[in-house]
Design a protein around this motif. Structure first.
Motif, PDB file in Angstrom:
ATOM      1  N   ALA A 157      -8.137 -16.330  12.443  1.00  0.00           N
ATOM      2  CA  ALA A 157      -6.785 -16.038  12.304  1.00  0.00           C
ATOM      3  C   ALA A 157      -6.283 -16.160  11.028  1.00  0.00           C
ATOM      4  O   ALA A 157      -6.854 -16.792   9.977  1.00  0.00           O
ATOM      5  CB  ALA A 157      -6.172 -17.060  13.080  1.00  0.00           C
ATOM      6  N   PHE A 158      -5.095 -15.588  10.624  1.00  0.00           N
ATOM      7  CA  PHE A 158      -4.592 -15.972   9.255  1.00  0.00           C
ATOM      8  C   PHE A 158      -3.270 -16.085   9.238  1.00  0.00           C
ATOM      9  O   PHE A 158      -2.414 -15.190  10.053  1.00  0.00           O
ATOM     10  CB  PHE A 158      -4.942 -14.687   8.512  1.00  0.00           C
ATOM     11  N   ILE A 159      -2.622 -17.150   8.653  1.00  0.00           N
ATOM     12  CA  ILE A 159      -1.327 -17.335   8.576  1.00  0.00           C
ATOM     13  C   ILE A 159      -0.724 -17.277   6.999  1.00  0.00           C
ATOM     14  O   ILE A 159      -1.530 -17.694   6.239  1.00  0.00           O
ATOM     15  CB  ILE A 159      -0.580 -18.611   9.015  1.00  0.00           C
ATOM     16  N   SER A 160       0.361 -16.559   6.910  1.00  0.00           N
ATOM     17  CA  SER A 160       0.743 -16.248   5.697  1.00  0.00           C
ATOM     18  C   SER A 160       2.197 -16.008   5.280  1.00  0.00           C
ATOM     19  O   SER A 160       3.117 -15.677   5.927  1.00  0.00           O
ATOM     20  CB  SER A 160       0.241 -14.687   5.210  1.00  0.00           C
ATOM     21  N   GLN A 161       2.644 -17.022   4.202  1.00  0.00           N
ATOM     22  CA  GLN A 161       3.916 -16.945   3.724  1.00  0.00           C
ATOM     23  C   GLN A 161       4.438 -15.527   3.170  1.00  0.00           C
ATOM     24  O   GLN A 161       5.599 -15.231   3.235  1.00  0.00           O
ATOM     25  CB  GLN A 161       4.482 -18.346   2.874  1.00  0.00           C
ATOM     26  N   SER A 162       3.578 -14.720   2.840  1.00  0.00           N
ATOM     27  CA  SER A 162       3.718 -13.582   2.343  1.00  0.00           C
ATOM     28  C   SER A 162       3.324 -12.370   3.205  1.00  0.00           C
ATOM     29  O   SER A 162       2.210 -12.384   3.804  1.00  0.00           O
ATOM     30  CB  SER A 162       3.097 -13.314   1.057  1.00  0.00           C
ATOM     31  N   GLY A 163       4.417 -11.500   3.360  1.00  0.00           N
ATOM     32  CA  GLY A 163       4.046 -10.304   4.381  1.00  0.00           C
ATOM     33  C   GLY A 163       3.010  -9.344   3.636  1.00  0.00           C
ATOM     34  O   GLY A 163       1.995  -9.053   4.443  1.00  0.00           O
ATOM     35  N   ASN A 164       3.064  -9.119   2.329  1.00  0.00           N
ATOM     36  CA  ASN A 164       2.057  -8.275   1.638  1.00  0.00           C
ATOM     37  C   ASN A 164       0.778  -8.823   1.962  1.00  0.00           C
ATOM     38  O   ASN A 164      -0.181  -8.129   1.783  1.00  0.00           O
ATOM     39  CB  ASN A 164       2.472  -7.958   0.469  1.00  0.00           C
ATOM     40  N   ASN A 165       0.828 -10.114   1.614  1.00  0.00           N
ATOM     41  CA  ASN A 165      -0.777 -10.961   1.549  1.00  0.00           C
ATOM     42  C   ASN A 165      -1.465 -10.651   2.986  1.00  0.00           C
ATOM     43  O   ASN A 165      -2.641 -10.638   2.955  1.00  0.00           O
ATOM     44  CB  ASN A 165      -0.530 -12.214   1.230  1.00  0.00           C
ATOM     45  N   SER A 166      -0.495 -10.741   3.792  1.00  0.00           N
ATOM     46  CA  SER A 166      -0.993 -10.562   5.205  1.00  0.00           C
ATOM     47  C   SER A 166      -1.683  -9.262   5.386  1.00  0.00           C
ATOM     48  O   SER A 166      -2.859  -9.174   6.106  1.00  0.00           O
ATOM     49  CB  SER A 166      -0.136 -11.098   6.343  1.00  0.00           C
ATOM     50  N   VAL A 167      -0.785  -8.232   5.015  1.00  0.00           N
ATOM     51  CA  VAL A 167      -1.468  -6.985   5.232  1.00  0.00           C
ATOM     52  C   VAL A 167      -2.814  -6.617   4.177  1.00  0.00           C
ATOM     53  O   VAL A 167      -3.592  -6.270   4.663  1.00  0.00           O
ATOM     54  CB  VAL A 167      -0.368  -5.951   4.602  1.00  0.00           C
ATOM     55  N   GLU A 168      -2.712  -7.282   3.026  1.00  0.00           N
ATOM     56  CA  GLU A 168      -3.728  -7.026   2.198  1.00  0.00           C
ATOM     57  C   GLU A 168      -5.254  -7.750   2.701  1.00  0.00           C
ATOM     58  O   GLU A 168      -6.231  -6.923   2.762  1.00  0.00           O
ATOM     59  CB  GLU A 168      -3.539  -7.409   0.892  1.00  0.00           C
ATOM     60  N   LEU A 169      -5.012  -9.056   3.061  1.00  0.00           N
ATOM     61  CA  LEU A 169      -6.051  -9.771   3.910  1.00  0.00           C
ATOM     62  C   LEU A 169      -6.586  -9.008   4.957  1.00  0.00           C
ATOM     63  O   LEU A 169      -7.726  -9.039   4.880  1.00  0.00           O
ATOM     64  CB  LEU A 169      -5.332 -11.095   4.179  1.00  0.00           C
ATOM     65  N   MET A 170      -5.801  -8.592   5.694  1.00  0.00           N
ATOM     66  CA  MET A 170      -6.251  -7.916   6.865  1.00  0.00           C
ATOM     67  C   MET A 170      -7.110  -6.412   6.518  1.00  0.00           C
ATOM     68  O   MET A 170      -8.167  -6.360   7.063  1.00  0.00           O
ATOM     69  CB  MET A 170      -5.425  -7.502   7.871  1.00  0.00           C
ATOM     70  N   LEU A 171      -6.570  -5.834   5.627  1.00  0.00           N
ATOM     71  CA  LEU A 171      -7.368  -4.515   5.226  1.00  0.00           C
ATOM     72  C   LEU A 171      -8.421  -4.563   4.404  1.00  0.00           C
ATOM     73  O   LEU A 171      -9.647  -4.108   4.758  1.00  0.00           O
ATOM     74  CB  LEU A 171      -6.126  -3.519   4.654  1.00  0.00           C
ATOM     75  N   HIS A 172      -8.323  -5.613   3.447  1.00  0.00           N
ATOM     76  CA  HIS A 172      -9.501  -5.827   2.396  1.00  0.00           C
ATOM     77  C   HIS A 172     -10.517  -6.614   3.301  1.00  0.00           C
ATOM     78  O   HIS A 172     -11.641  -6.614   3.219  1.00  0.00           O
ATOM     79  CB  HIS A 172      -9.192  -6.471   1.268  1.00  0.00           C
ATOM     80  N   GLY A 173      -9.966  -7.597   4.303  1.00  0.00           N
ATOM     81  CA  GLY A 173     -11.107  -8.208   4.899  1.00  0.00           C
ATOM     82  C   GLY A 173     -11.739  -7.479   5.926  1.00  0.00           C
ATOM     83  O   GLY A 173     -12.906  -7.523   6.268  1.00  0.00           O
ATOM     84  N   ALA A 174     -10.956  -6.349   6.563  1.00  0.00           N
ATOM     85  CA  ALA A 174     -11.657  -5.505   7.626  1.00  0.00           C
ATOM     86  C   ALA A 174     -12.655  -4.742   6.972  1.00  0.00           C
ATOM     87  O   ALA A 174     -13.852  -4.612   7.371  1.00  0.00           O
ATOM     88  CB  ALA A 174     -10.516  -4.592   8.223  1.00  0.00           C
ATOM     89  N   ALA A 175     -12.456  -4.242   5.732  1.00  0.00           N
ATOM     90  CA  ALA A 175     -13.503  -3.642   4.931  1.00  0.00           C
ATOM     91  C   ALA A 175     -14.867  -4.327   4.816  1.00  0.00           C
ATOM     92  O   ALA A 175     -15.928  -3.973   4.817  1.00  0.00           O
ATOM     93  CB  ALA A 175     -13.052  -3.244   3.574  1.00  0.00           C
ATOM     94  N   ARG A 176     -14.676  -5.647   4.854  1.00  0.00           N
ATOM     95  CA  ARG A 176     -15.853  -6.559   4.660  1.00  0.00           C
ATOM     96  C   ARG A 176     -16.410  -7.152   6.222  1.00  0.00           C
ATOM     97  O   ARG A 176     -17.094  -8.242   6.418  1.00  0.00           O
ATOM     98  CB  ARG A 176     -15.561  -7.926   4.083  1.00  0.00           C
ATOM     99  N   GLY A 177     -15.725  -6.524   7.061  1.00  0.00           N
ATOM    100  CA  GLY A 177     -16.158  -6.730   8.566  1.00  0.00           C
ATOM    101  C   GLY A 177     -15.153  -7.754   9.432  1.00  0.00           C
ATOM    102  O   GLY A 177     -15.595  -8.018  10.591  1.00  0.00           O
ATOM    103  N   LEU A 178     -14.247  -8.447   8.727  1.00  0.00           N
ATOM    104  CA  LEU A 178     -13.597  -9.502   9.458  1.00  0.00           C
ATOM    105  C   LEU A 178     -12.633  -8.647  10.538  1.00  0.00           C
ATOM    106  O   LEU A 178     -12.030  -7.621  10.130  1.00  0.00           O
ATOM    107  CB  LEU A 178     -12.619 -10.165   8.523  1.00  0.00           C
TER     108      LEU A 178
END
Lengths: 491, 491
Positions: free
Chosen positions: B159-180
């Motif tokens: 799970a990820f909670i983010s005060q920043s919208g862009n950070n939520s998107v970047e975390l998911m996309l770059h995290g997904a590239a790492r298998g998250l």
């Protein structure tokens, strides 16, 4: 002092590869292939007693059988054949012997170390310089010298000397992805004869080299290395990654290149006093080479006639940075990492607000430095425009531009948008009279379309010889160290 | 305390997008498109007074015009329409209102802040929960909730909670590239009603969530946040990136989400006492989520019945790491960064040397930990085999495997070699009873063939739910922090 490495080491007139092979999966093939592919102009002789032709070239059964002169030998044969090869080389008038051949002192075995000493003595007696053993050798694309076919073909102005062969390859390939191109690279392994100090001495005077990187595990002569480092660092920026800083690292260096690694504190002091920049990781090494290769320095700015009179208020002595691009989260992170890297992040100057007020009166008091791109959205004022205003404002010593957040990459026309955005930034970058770093990537998307958009954008920036970093924290650290280096050496 | 976030917030029965748009380049289109693409099962109503259809769905002129029940509203309209929307929502029985709509307190303008307060009061009186304003909202792929079409489709357990919208998107996309993959993600912006503490309370009990990440800029209630963090961190690992740690960062956070950022030292102490893991950069955030998602922990190892009796000599209390793969330079660097990260890098145990001696008597006393792959070359002993021996040896608490150096990528059959190598490592990884991190990449080659080889290799590892890092220094830091966290919470 100096003079042990000559142009003959990097730019020989003729080369023989002893132990050349038809097996495409062997180093003995790679060397021949690389020299052919890079267009080495002089005579090139594959030596193999059992092959008539290798990589399209006529092969010879022995060095002695070569009809013409041989200036430079690359050895891919086993260690136990090297003494005989030196004798043959002497007879042939060879000046430089590069020993890809390993399994000498690094094995920790007494007989291998003894053989290494014998090689050193025999070569010295023959007047032959040794590169290695246990190394990849020499790269100079402008002369067609290369040790792997996939290295960058076009030459550049960054030199790299490396005690590790793999590090030399990785530095060149990952550096090339960041736009670095190389004047001379040498992987010198056990440094039996020609050492890091010899290469630094040579590079200090090499007109083709503007920036020097080094991966060094140890030295046999600390005083000579210090002198060579200092001389080189006075002529151009020198960035050093010291391998074997720790107890375990030092032990590993001994089994890698038989290096006496020495203590970290001693090395750090030596590097600092010599005026070199010390880095701790491979990423930092590349980041600092990119900084010195592509960021404008204060001297250049002064030469351009800008900002020599209108000097910023120095305040606490920290350099001040302006940051544009990215949404709010990126803006906050940018501010944090810049300040933590030792930079000052001043508020947006009133002069810039006044300009913004004309077009976007609602935002002029809200938007700040770092510039949150999402505040500007729809205002008619672009991040690129604010970047231009910051570059022209004496408040800022250096700039960072976040390019192409993932939001852009999610759009249907991501690649075109990215290209358009990047071209606008690249045009500004080409004109910039201050250090300006770009943040783009990392290009790690498993989605091919996104990868192409990021990779394409990065190439547009590096083609314009601009500094690109994969994260704002890495950009902040590189800019801070670059500015500090300029102050300490020029000021 | 707790209970303010319910399943209704992440998994509503019906959704209306107010301000839905046919313009594919607008958020009002993205929300509808995302819900459609992710297969949101309940009724979905685009609201737009001037469109009959949006993204293939029938559009309605107003919320009131919707025939059925509406449980959840996503607002993409301008801020000045929000009070009326709350009235309409109340009449419709809406339970949750997500305000993508921004330009409230974050603008620094008194009237915008007053409007924000009025929104809060009006929604509270109506019994409507607010997500935001100024945020991307909610992602729960298992329920078809998403805020961008290009987010990962398959759900996961991070799970990820983010005060920043862009950070939520970047975390998911770059995290997904790492298998998250993600259980629940929320970008909550200004936290007018539902706050970081509310979401942490919810996630502490969420059975679908095994690891929690957070990007927090500030809080209105430090005590509540501390309690929620502690409760959540007792249930599962919590990794926090604090935005606005510095003076400049804090100032920027105020103009981003009107957050009161607070002092760094206070936050660090709070996070430490709550048992959360604090990180300083986005890369570290992803690295630690990867660690907690994919590295085996000591508890699991004990559960597997291994190493419970045969405990290693603890020495100075540092965890000991074994490292394989990569050439000599990489081995030296690996030793350095591991020791600097606080890990112990012991010599190769005699028991392993004895096993190696059977097949490779010449190398058994030379090869060490970290294992220099080039020493093993041609010996018949692979790095993977030594890794297996290290995993089985009680001397090692954790392992790092360098996979696919650039040498492999230069070979003509790089992709197949890489796949073969990776599959062998992945098979070992699946069986590992200790933390085992892989180093592969970065996938930053402008050469498509090389990019495919690295990217393909990474996907094979992440598909096997293994932890992959783009550099050995990042792997070393993540492993060290992971092991330390396990010791501090389990010990």
């Amino acid at each position: 002092m100096g003079g042990r490495v000559t142009d003959a080491v990097f730019r020989p007139g003729s080369v023989a590869v002893v132990g050349a092979s038809s097996n495409v999966d062997s180093p003995g093939h790679d060397y021949v292939r690389s020299l052919v592919d890079f267009g080495f102009r002089g005579p090139l002789y594959p030596i193999n007693p059992r092959a008539a032709e290798i990589a399209g070239l006529r092969a010879y059964p022995s060095l002695s059988a070569v009809p013409g002169e041989v200036e430079y030998v690359i050895s891919c044969i086993p260690a136990d054949g090297v003494l005989a090869l030196i004798d043959e080389s002497r007879a042939k008038g060879v000046r430089t012997l590069h020993l890809f051949t390993g399994r000498f002192g690094e094995t920790g075995k007494a007989e291998a170390a003894a053989l290494e000493r014998a090689v050193k003595e025999r070569a010295a007696a023959a007047g032959i310089r040794i590169i290695g053993p246990n190394c990849m050798g020499v790269y100079d694309a402008s002369h067609g010298m290369a040790f792997r076919p996939d290295l960058p073909r076009e030459p550049g102005d960054v030199a790299f000397i490396s005690q590790s062969g793999n590090n030399s390859v990785e530095l060149m390939l990952h550096g090339a992805a960041r736009g670095l191109r190389f004047s001379k690279v040498v992987s010198y392994g056990n440094a039996l004869d020609l050492s890091e100090a010899d290469f630094l001495d040579y590079l200090a005077d090499d007109a083709a080299t503007r920036v020097v990187g080094a991966y060094i595990e140890g030295t046999a002569d600390g005083r000579r290395l210090f002198d060579a480092l200092r001389r080189c660092a006075r002529a151009k920026p020198v960035v050093v990654l010291k391998g074997g800083r720790t107890g375990a690292g030092s032990r590993t260096a001994a089994s890698h290149t038989a290096a006496l690694a020495g203590r970290r504190q001693v090395w750090s002091a030596v590097l600092r006093q010599a005026g070199a920049v010390e880095v701790d990781t491979f990423d930092e090494l590349i980041d600092m080479l990119v900084a010195f290769a592509f960021l404008r320095d204060a001297q250049q700015t002064a030469d351009n006639g800008q900002q020599t009179t209108d000097k910023r208020p120095t305040g606490d002595g920290r350099a001040s940075v302006g940051v544009v691009g990215g949404g709010g989260g990126r803006a906050v992170q940018s501010a944090d990492v810049c300040e933590e890297a030792g930079l000052r992040v001043p508020k947006l100057p009133e002069a810039i607000r006044a300009t913004l007020r004309e077009k976007a009166p609602d935002l002029a008091d809200w938007v700040d430095n770092p510039v949150d791109q999402s505040i500007l959205a729809g205002s008619g004022v672009s991040g690129a425009r604010v970047l231009e205003l910051m570059l022209a404002n004496p408040e800022f010593d250096a700039l960072i531009a976040n390019v192409g957040e993932d939001w852009v990459l999610g759009r249907p026309d991501a690649a075109e948008r990215m290209a358009h955005l990047v071209d606008r930034f690249a045009a500004i970058g080409r004109q910039a009279g201050k250090p300006l770093a770009f943040v783009l990537g990392p290009a790690d998307s498993p989605d091919e379309t996104k990868w192409r958009a990021v990779e394409g954008g990065r190439q547009r920036l590096t083609d314009a010889r601009l500094a690109v970093y994969p994260s704002v924290d890495r950009a902040a650290v590189a800019v801070a160290r670059f500015v500090a280096h300029g102050t300490s050496t020029i000021g």
